[in-house]
Design a protein around this motif. Structure first.
Motif, PDB file in Angstrom:
ATOM      1  N   LYS A  44       0.816  -1.216   0.000  1.00 55.95           N
ATOM      2  CA  LYS A  44       0.000   0.000   0.000  1.00 55.95           C
ATOM      3  C   LYS A  44       0.849   1.265   0.000  1.00 55.95           C
ATOM      4  N   ARG A  45       2.142   1.133   0.304  1.00 55.53           N
ATOM      5  CA  ARG A  45       3.018   2.303   0.276  1.00 55.53           C
ATOM      6  C   ARG A  45       3.440   2.585  -1.163  1.00 55.53           C
ATOM      7  N   SER A  46       3.354   3.805  -1.584  1.00 46.67           N
ATOM      8  CA  SER A  46       3.701   4.198  -2.945  1.00 46.67           C
ATOM      9  C   SER A  46       5.077   4.865  -2.968  1.00 46.67           C
ATOM     10  N   ILE A  47       5.956   4.350  -3.818  1.00 44.05           N
ATOM     11  CA  ILE A  47       7.298   4.927  -3.947  1.00 44.05           C
ATOM     12  C   ILE A  47       7.308   5.854  -5.154  1.00 44.05           C
ATOM     13  N   ARG A  48       7.506   7.133  -4.866  1.00 43.09           N
ATOM     14  CA  ARG A  48       7.371   8.160  -5.898  1.00 43.09           C
ATOM     15  C   ARG A  48       8.587   8.230  -6.804  1.00 43.09           C
ATOM     16  N   CYS A  49       9.789   8.117  -6.220  1.00 41.51           N
ATOM     17  CA  CYS A  49      11.004   8.253  -7.028  1.00 41.51           C
ATOM     18  C   CYS A  49      12.216   7.808  -6.226  1.00 41.51           C
ATOM     19  N   PHE A  50      13.322   7.660  -6.917  1.00 46.42           N
ATOM     20  CA  PHE A  50      14.638   7.522  -6.295  1.00 46.42           C
ATOM     21  C   PHE A  50      15.304   8.896  -6.374  1.00 46.42           C
ATOM     22  N   LEU A  51      15.960   9.296  -5.294  1.00 44.87           N
ATOM     23  CA  LEU A  51      16.665  10.575  -5.264  1.00 44.87           C
ATOM     24  C   LEU A  51      18.170  10.356  -5.238  1.00 44.87           C
ATOM     25  N   VAL A  52      18.917  11.180  -5.966  1.00 45.21           N
ATOM     26  CA  VAL A  52      20.377  11.135  -5.960  1.00 45.21           C
ATOM     27  C   VAL A  52      20.905  12.563  -5.916  1.00 45.21           C
ATOM     28  N   SER A  53      22.129  12.705  -5.433  1.00 43.69           N
ATOM     29  CA  SER A  53      22.748  14.029  -5.416  1.00 43.69           C
ATOM     30  C   SER A  53      23.106  14.479  -6.815  1.00 43.69           C
ATOM     31  N   GLU A  54      23.680  13.545  -7.597  1.00 44.73           N
ATOM     32  CA  GLU A  54      24.068  13.826  -8.975  1.00 44.73           C
ATOM     33  C   GLU A  54      23.718  12.623  -9.840  1.00 44.73           C
TER      34      GLU A  54
END
Length: 371
Positions: free
Chosen positions: A25-35
């Motif tokens: 039920k948890r939705s993962i919106r995106c992966f985040l990176v510094s660069e």
């Protein structure tokens, strides 16, 4: 509340798979990176975004309604946390070793693909266990305080010609390839274990231990000084009575395959040398090489614990291939100073144990990252 996972390599992808499986039920919106760097644009259909890019596309309200899970090596998590704070992210969580361990164990137990050692019943017979932890004179000091079990013995790798001593056991004593440490990395310790602990010699002739005693209650292994299997006392008691052949770290997933992952670390000429070496030295395994490289799971770090006889057989298969790789490489191993052989060891460990998964009783636990 939606989730963003900070990171875009094996730990982050492993966290993604576990969360989406255990908490659908948890939705993962995106992966985040510094660069962006070498990171992919998309993982499992989920976009990978630079943090500055994500800020420009969202509102403060969006960010306040999202939890950021930091799924990277532990040693860089504090810096990432400070970076998130500077961008106004207030709801974030470090996926430290303990949290990641529990998440991965639950995931693999539910999937039933990579058997957790902890899923086996606790036995009553404690086998002999000896694990060597590779240390190098240039290793950075650990900032944390850890209790290392008595069955873990430090071994200095690259000890031949080293300016200082960091362990009493040296990979330069006995039969060794210590001089090759610059290419082999921690595998010079595994070679030393193979030649000096797994093979008994009588009157100058090698006699494998099975001919003079049983190996079933003897386990040997290799750690790195920052990476070690998370084994409890109960786990040690699980080994012999459950006839465990090997304990490996839970493999990490890579997108779209482990071949694509290793393209980041191995030059094309070295990859060809690896393929040619396997084909020449071990043609039976070569038949399965592409199938293994095209799947997503890799055994990282060259960390292993196995029955004495199993580890000996693995080393007897592994090192002739690596020796041939040195000869086929351009430039040859003796003319270069990078740990490409160490990276190949991870690929070959994956090939060996994936191919023999139906023959060997292979179990898994998480890999502790010491900081």
């Amino acid at each position: 509340m939606d989730i963003a996972i900070y990171g875009a390599q094996g730990i982050a992808l492993g966290a993604y798979e576990a969360i989406t499986t255990l908490y659908p039920k948890r939705s993962i919106r995106c992966f985040l990176v510094s660069e962006r760097g070498i990171n992919a644009d998309v993982l499992n259909g989920v976009p990978v975004k630079e943090i500055g890019e994500y800020i420009s596309e969202t509102t403060v309200s969006d960010r306040n309604n999202m939890q950021v899970i930091i799924a990277t090596p532990e040693n860089v998590q504090p810096e990432i946390e400070d970076n998130l704070e500077s961008y106004g992210f207030r709801n974030h969580l470090r996926l430290d070793a303990g949290r990641y361990s529990e998440l991965v164990k639950l995931f693999h137990a539910k999937k039933g693909e990579f058997l957790p050692l902890s899923a086996l019943p606790v036995g009553c017979r404690r086998p002999f266990v000896r694990i060597y932890m590779a240390k190098h004179e240039l290793d950075r000091k650990l900032t944390g305080s850890y209790i290392i079990p008595g069955y873990v013995i430090p071994i200095q790798v690259g000890a031949d010609g080293a300016a200082s001593r960091v362990a009493e056991t040296l990979d330069s004593r006995g039969e060794n390839i210590s001089k090759k440490n610059v290419n082999y990395s921690e595998l010079t310790a595994l070679y030393w274990i193979w030649k000096n602990r797994l093979i008994d010699k009588i009157n100058g002739s090698e006699i494998v231990a099975d001919e003079i005693t049983t190996d079933n209650a003897q386990y040997y292994g290799l750690y790195q000084y920052r990476r070690m299997l998370n084994l409890s006392d109960d786990d040690i008691l699980r080994l012999h009575d459950n006839d465990v052949d090997a304990v490996l770290p839970f493999p990490m997933p890579y997108e779209p395959s482990i071949h694509a992952h290793h393209e980041r670390y191995l030059k094309d000429v070295d990859y060809k040398a690896l393929r040619n070496a396997v084909e020449e030295v071990s043609p039976d395994y070569y038949k399965d090489l592409d199938a293994v490289l095209d799947q997503r799971y890799l055994y990282n770090y060259n960390v292993i614990l196995a029955k004495k006889c199993v580890l000996r057989d693995y080393c007897s298969w592994l090192f002739p291939i690596l020796e041939r790789v040195e000869e086929l490489s351009f430039p040859k191993g003796c003319d270069r100073a990078d740990r490409y052989i160490g990276y190949m060891g991870e690929t070959l460990e994956t090939l060996y144990f994936m191919r023999n998964r139906d023959k060997l009783n292979v179990t898994h636990t998480d890999c502790r990252m010491l900081t």
